[in-house]
Design a protein around this motif. Sequence first.
Motif, mmCIF file in Angstrom:
data_model
loop_
_atom_site.group_PDB
_atom_site.id
_atom_site.type_symbol
_atom_site.label_atom_id
_atom_site.label_comp_id
_atom_site.label_asym_id
_atom_site.label_seq_id
_atom_site.Cartn_x
_atom_site.Cartn_y
_atom_site.Cartn_z
ATOM 1 N N ILE A 231 -5.620 23.628 42.217
ATOM 2 C CA ILE A 231 -6.495 23.596 41.047
ATOM 3 C C ILE A 231 -5.790 23.019 39.832
ATOM 4 N N ASN A 232 -4.466 23.148 39.769
ATOM 5 C CA ASN A 232 -3.745 22.641 38.605
ATOM 6 C C ASN A 232 -3.753 21.118 38.527
ATOM 7 N N LEU A 233 -4.172 20.442 39.584
ATOM 8 C CA LEU A 233 -4.319 18.992 39.503
ATOM 9 C C LEU A 233 -5.414 18.591 38.521
ATOM 10 N N LEU A 234 -6.306 19.508 38.231
ATOM 11 C CA LEU A 234 -7.417 19.206 37.332
ATOM 12 C C LEU A 234 -7.101 19.515 35.879
ATOM 13 N N LEU A 235 -5.854 19.862 35.571
ATOM 14 C CA LEU A 235 -5.514 20.196 34.190
ATOM 15 C C LEU A 235 -5.825 19.058 33.218
ATOM 16 N N PRO A 236 -5.432 17.812 33.487
ATOM 17 C CA PRO A 236 -5.718 16.753 32.505
ATOM 18 C C PRO A 236 -7.194 16.570 32.220
ATOM 19 N N VAL A 237 -8.026 16.597 33.251
ATOM 20 C CA VAL A 237 -9.445 16.370 33.017
ATOM 21 C C VAL A 237 -10.079 17.556 32.299
ATOM 22 N N PHE A 238 -9.609 18.772 32.582
ATOM 23 C CA PHE A 238 -10.118 19.924 31.846
ATOM 24 C C PHE A 238 -9.652 19.898 30.392
ATOM 25 N N ILE A 239 -8.419 19.485 30.167
ATOM 26 C CA ILE A 239 -7.930 19.394 28.789
ATOM 27 C C ILE A 239 -8.744 18.378 28.001
ATOM 28 N N SER A 240 -9.080 17.268 28.616
ATOM 29 C CA SER A 240 -9.921 16.273 27.937
ATOM 30 C C SER A 240 -11.286 16.853 27.593
ATOM 31 N N SER A 273 -6.466 30.476 30.028
ATOM 32 C CA SER A 273 -5.851 30.420 31.357
ATOM 33 C C SER A 273 -4.991 29.171 31.550
ATOM 34 N N LEU A 274 -5.110 28.184 30.669
ATOM 35 C CA LEU A 274 -4.338 26.951 30.815
ATOM 36 C C LEU A 274 -3.038 26.956 30.022
ATOM 37 N N LEU A 275 -2.964 27.729 28.946
ATOM 38 C CA LEU A 275 -1.824 27.642 28.036
ATOM 39 C C LEU A 275 -0.470 27.908 28.706
ATOM 40 N N PRO A 276 -0.310 28.914 29.570
ATOM 41 C CA PRO A 276 1.033 29.147 30.126
ATOM 42 C C PRO A 276 1.405 28.220 31.269
ATOM 43 N N VAL A 277 0.485 27.402 31.762
ATOM 44 C CA VAL A 277 0.776 26.581 32.939
ATOM 45 C C VAL A 277 1.862 25.549 32.676
ATOM 46 N N PRO A 278 1.815 24.773 31.583
ATOM 47 C CA PRO A 278 2.888 23.790 31.370
ATOM 48 C C PRO A 278 4.272 24.409 31.264
ATOM 49 N N LEU A 279 4.392 25.545 30.589
ATOM 50 C CA LEU A 279 5.701 26.192 30.472
ATOM 51 C C LEU A 279 6.133 26.822 31.785
ATOM 52 N N GLN A 280 5.185 27.198 32.624
ATOM 53 C CA GLN A 280 5.521 27.819 33.899
ATOM 54 C C GLN A 280 6.088 26.801 34.879
ATOM 55 N N PHE A 281 5.489 25.608 34.945
ATOM 56 C CA PHE A 281 5.923 24.588 35.908
ATOM 57 C C PHE A 281 6.880 23.575 35.304
ATOM 58 N N GLY A 282 6.956 23.493 33.978
ATOM 59 C CA GLY A 282 7.956 22.669 33.328
ATOM 60 C C GLY A 282 7.863 21.208 33.690
ATOM 61 N N SER A 283 8.955 20.665 34.184
ATOM 62 C CA SER A 283 9.048 19.230 34.488
ATOM 63 C C SER A 283 8.581 18.882 35.897
ATOM 64 N N LEU A 311 -2.350 20.822 24.522
ATOM 65 C CA LEU A 311 -2.868 22.193 24.464
ATOM 66 C C LEU A 311 -2.627 22.816 23.097
ATOM 67 N N ILE A 312 -1.463 22.531 22.498
ATOM 68 C CA ILE A 312 -1.191 23.055 21.162
ATOM 69 C C ILE A 312 -2.159 22.453 20.150
ATOM 70 N N GLY A 313 -2.423 21.144 20.296
ATOM 71 C CA GLY A 313 -3.379 20.518 19.398
ATOM 72 C C GLY A 313 -4.770 21.117 19.522
ATOM 73 N N ILE A 314 -5.188 21.410 20.757
ATOM 74 C CA ILE A 314 -6.494 22.037 20.951
ATOM 75 C C ILE A 314 -6.516 23.432 20.330
ATOM 76 N N LEU A 315 -5.452 24.182 20.532
ATOM 77 C CA LEU A 315 -5.403 25.552 20.028
ATOM 78 C C LEU A 315 -5.504 25.589 18.505
ATOM 79 N N ILE A 316 -4.719 24.761 17.837
ATOM 80 C CA ILE A 316 -4.737 24.761 16.373
ATOM 81 C C ILE A 316 -6.031 24.151 15.849
#
Length: 1060
Positions: A231-240, A273-283, A311-316
Motif C-alpha cells: 500500500i505504501n507504493l501509493l504514497l505519492p499519489v495520495f499525497i498529491s 496515517s501517512l506522516l510517520p511513514v517517511p521517517l520509518q522507512f527513511g532512504s 507532508l510537512i507542507g500539507i500539515l502546515i
Amino acid sequence: MLTIVLSVSSGLTTRTPAFRDRLPSFGINVTKSPFKDRLPSYGISRPRSGSAPPVPVNIRSMSASPPLTSASPPYNRLKATNVSKNTSKLPVITSAPSLWTFSTQTPSVPPPLCFSPRPSPSPLRCNVDSLLHLFGCWLFDAALIWRDSAGQSDITAMSETWVAGRAEACGTLCRIFTCKKTGEGIMPLYLSRFYMVLLKGLQISEMECPPVLASILLNSTCLFCCDLKGINLLLPVFISALENVLLDRELLRFKSFVCPVDLRRASILILLSLLPVPLQFGSVQTEVLTDGDIASDDVTPTSFLSLKPRLIGILIGALQTETDTYNTQLLLGAMLSFVQDLAMLEGAGQGHQDCDLSRDNRTSRNTGTTGSTRLTQGSNAAAVLWAQLVRLLTQRLTAHWRNDSAVCLSVLEVLEGLAKVEVRMEESEMRRAVSSVCTYIVFQCSRPPPSHSSELHSIIVAAFFCLNVWLTQHPTLLDHQECLLEVLEIVELGISGSKSRQEQEVRWKEKKELNPASLRVKEAAEMTLSCVMQVSGACPVVNGSLNEDALIGCSTSGDGLKKFRYFVVDGSMILAMLERGPGHEQEQHPSLTMIMRGPSGCHTWTLQLHLQPREGRSKKATTSDTCSGTAGMKSGIKHHVTAEKIDVSPVKADQSIPALHEIVTENMQHQLDRMRAALKKQQQMEARPLAHCRSVIMTSCRLPPPVTHFQTARLFLSHLGLLTPETVKDPGITGVPAQLVTLDSSLPGFSEDLRKLDQLPSKNCDSAFIFYMKAGQRTATEMLKNVESRCSVQSQFLDFLSSIGCTAKMGKRHMGGINTSSSEFHTVLGETGGSMFDGRGLCLMFTDALTEITFIVPSTLHIAEWSEFSEEPQFNQHGHSEVNPDPASKPTSFKVEDIKSFSPASLLASSESNVLIVWVERFEDIENFPLSDLLSCLRSQTEPRTPTETSTNNNQLIFIHPLKTGLYRICFHGNATSKFGLIMPLVSGHVVSRRSLGFLVREMVINCCHRRRLESDSAPPPHIKRKHMISDIMLRYRSQLSEPAFYSSLFREVCPHDLQ
C-alpha cells in the motif's frame, strides 16, 4: 454476511454473470432496462453514518434473466456504444441518502470509537476475498468504466450521468479493503486491480472527475492502517490528492456534491496515517508510477524520505486554511507527534538529507507563519520545524483561535508537549512562546463580566498550567529580566485581577483591591508563582522523606518533634524551628534549621549566626581577647561636660526644637533641681581623690561568661517583623487568624497529622493501567494472565513498558523520568511479561516538576494479596476534611496515605474515571473489550460499590495495535460528554512510530487527567489540598498561651538536655 448497497445512477450497466444463481434471493427487483438480461436483480444500498441498518429495497419488478453459459467472472467492460443513457434511475431511498448529500453542519459529537464518518465494520463480516469473489468483477468494471479495452480514455462514457456510479464503485472498493481483518490475506490479483483503481481515481485534472477522488478519500481514512501489502507504493499519489484538497481553502470543485468539512476531515485522517511513514522507512527506495499509466514505462525510483517535505507542507498549509474546530484539533495532534518523532530520530543520529520544508507556504517570518527556510544536509531539521510550528501556533492562538475554547485548549496542550521536545532551540523562540501565552491570559482575563463563565476560567487555568510547563522545562527563561517581569505581571493579574503597572499609572500593592477573575484562576496563578520560586532556586523542593526525625537522627518516630518550635505564618505555612548552639556536633556557631511546610511542598533552610560578614570570616582577628593591665588608670584626656561655644548663625531648623526652659513644667522643674543637686554632689565626690593625691585602685576588665542560648528563633521571627503586637494578637475577625500562631506539638495526633501533610503530594499525581489483550480473548481473567509470562506477550510490548516510566517502589516519592538502561529494566522484569509492575511491590513511574504518573500492569498473581482499600481523608469542594466523604467527590489522584493505599484495587476504587492503556494484537477485538468485567474483577477486593460507581462511561481507553510496518495504530475511546472536544495529542486513526510511542502516551495520560480536573468542580489542585490541611492543623493544635506567656516562651530553651 456484509450487506452492501450500490446505487448506480442513470442506468450504469456492465457485463456480469448470472449472480442470482450464486446468491440467495434478497427479494429485490430491478427497474426495466434495455440491458436487463445482463444486470443482476439485486438492488443494494450501502449504510450511511448515523442511519439505520441497511434493509432490502423493493424496486419495480422485472422478469428474471437466463443464466449465462460462462461461469468465470469477466473482467472486460462493455463498450460505450452499448450503453443506454435514457434508462430510468433508481428510486430515492430515504433510509440511505446519496453519497453526495451531506449535512452542512459538523457533528457535535463524533462516534465514540472511530472518528471516521463511516460506521464500524460488523464483527461478523466475511473475508475480503469472499466478498470480491461475488461482487469484484462488477465493482472493478464500474470503477474503471471510463477506459476501453485498449486502455484509452473514453470521453463519451464520462458524462455527468456516469460520474456518481463510478464514484460509488470506487468508494465501495475502498470500504471493502479497509474492512480487512488483522492477519487476513488478500489475493494479489485483487490487490493489484484495487491499486490500479486508486491510481486512476486519485488523479484530478480537467479531464478527470473530482467526485471519484472525493469518494476514495471519504472511504479510505484507515486504508494505510490495515497492513495491506504494497500500500505504501501509493504514497505519492495520495499525497498529491491531499495537496489538492487540504491546501485549497474554498474547494470549489467539490462543493456541489460533497460537504467540504467532511472531505477535509477524511483527508486529515489519511494524513495522520501517512506522516510517520517517511521517517520509518527513511532512504528505502521505492518505484511508483508518476503518471498513473500502467502501460507506460515511466517509472521513477524515489525514497520515502523525499516525501517528508511535502507532508510537512500539507500539515502546515492545512492548519492555515482549516476553519472547522474538529479538523483543526486533528491537525494539532499530528503536529506534536511528527515533531517528536523527527527530534528523536535526529537525537539517535539517524538524520538524513532533507529537501524544501514547505512548498506552498511562503509567507513572511514576521507574521508567525511558515517561511521559506530550506533544510540542507547537516542542519537541525527538527529545531527548524519546531520553531516554525511554535511561531505558527502562538500567532494564531492570540489572533485567530482565541474565541474558540476547544481549539485553544488543544493548542495549549500541544505547546506543553512542544516544550518537552528535546531539540536545540533558540532562547528568543522560547521567550516568544511564553510571551504569547501571557498575552492570551491577559486577553481572556480582560473580557467583560458577562463573558466570564466556568468554561472561560477553565481555559485560563489551562493557560497558567501551560506557562508552568514552559518555565519548569526551560528554567533559563527566568534569567531574562523582561521575561521574568512579564510572568510576574501575569501572576499579579491572576491573583489580584489587575496589574499595578497600567499605562502610566503605578498602583502600589497595599492599595490594590483583590478582585481575581475567579478562585480557580487565583489558585492557578499562585501555582505559577510557586513554580517561579522553585525554578529560580529560591525555594527548591526537597524529598518528602526529610522530616524532623531524619534531621536529628532519631530512630523512634515522633521523638524529633519535641525539639522543634512550631509556628503558622499567614495561615498557610508551618514553620518547624530547631535551635542549636555552638559546639553541637560540627557546628561552631549558633544555627537555626527550619522545615517549611507550605502549599507548594516541603522546604528546608539552615541559618547560622556570625559576628563577621561572609567576606571576612576567614581573616584572623588582630585584637586580643583580654584587656591590658592598664585598664582603669587615669588618662590625660580632658573631658568636657558641655560642648565648646561656637558662634553659629541660627537658622529656621534651630528654631524647630524648642529650648528646655520653654517646655519645662512645674513638676519637671522640681525634678531638674534634684538632678542638678545630685550632679553637683557627684562632682565633689570625684574631686576628693585628686585633692588628697591618692591613686584609684581598679580591677582589670574581664570577658563575661559565654552565652549558651542565642534565641535564634526569636531573632529570625523578629527580623521578619512577626513579633510585633499587631502580628501576634488575634484580629477578632471570624475565620481570620493572627499572622503568627504558635502550635502545641504535645497534643495527641500532632505528629500523625504532620505525617499526613508530608504525604500529600504537591504536584498532580495520576495513575494509568496497562493491559495486554491477545487475539480472540473476551474475558478479563484471560487478559490478566497474559502478563505473567514473557512468552505470552510481544517483545514490542515490553519495549513500550520500558519507555513510559522508570521502575519504582509503590508508595514512594520518585525523582526521575524514564528508564535509561534497557538491561536494568529487563533484569527487574525477569521472566514475567510485566506482572512485576502490578502495584504490589513495584510499579512504573514517570515524574517531572509538575506531574507524577503511576503506571500499573495488573495481573492475577497477586489479586488475592491486594490489601483492602484504606480510606483517606477526603476534601469537600472547599478543601476541608470530612468524616464521611461522598465517594463521588473523591479526587482523581491516587492515594498517598501509606503503601497499602497504593494497591491497584484502591486506585480503581478512588476514582470514577480511569485511564486504561490496552495493547491489542488484533484490532477487531477492540469492539469486544470487556471493560465492565475487567473493572469488576480488579475491584473484587475492595468494598462494595453502588451501581452508579461502576459505570464505564467516564473511563478513557487508549488502544495500541502494532502494525507489520513497525508502526502503531491508535484508537482512543474517551468521554463523549466532554465539552472541550478532542484530547491531544493522540486521536483515533493516528499512526505513530516506536520512537515516539512512549512520549505520546504519557502526554495523552497527562492531558486526559488534566481535562478531567478542568471539567470537575470538586477536584481542587494539590497545593490547595495542602493549604486547607495546614489550616485544619492550625485550628486543631493552636496553642492557648497568652501574649506575655508567648513572648516569654521565646526566651526559654526547648529540651535543653537533648540539644546539647
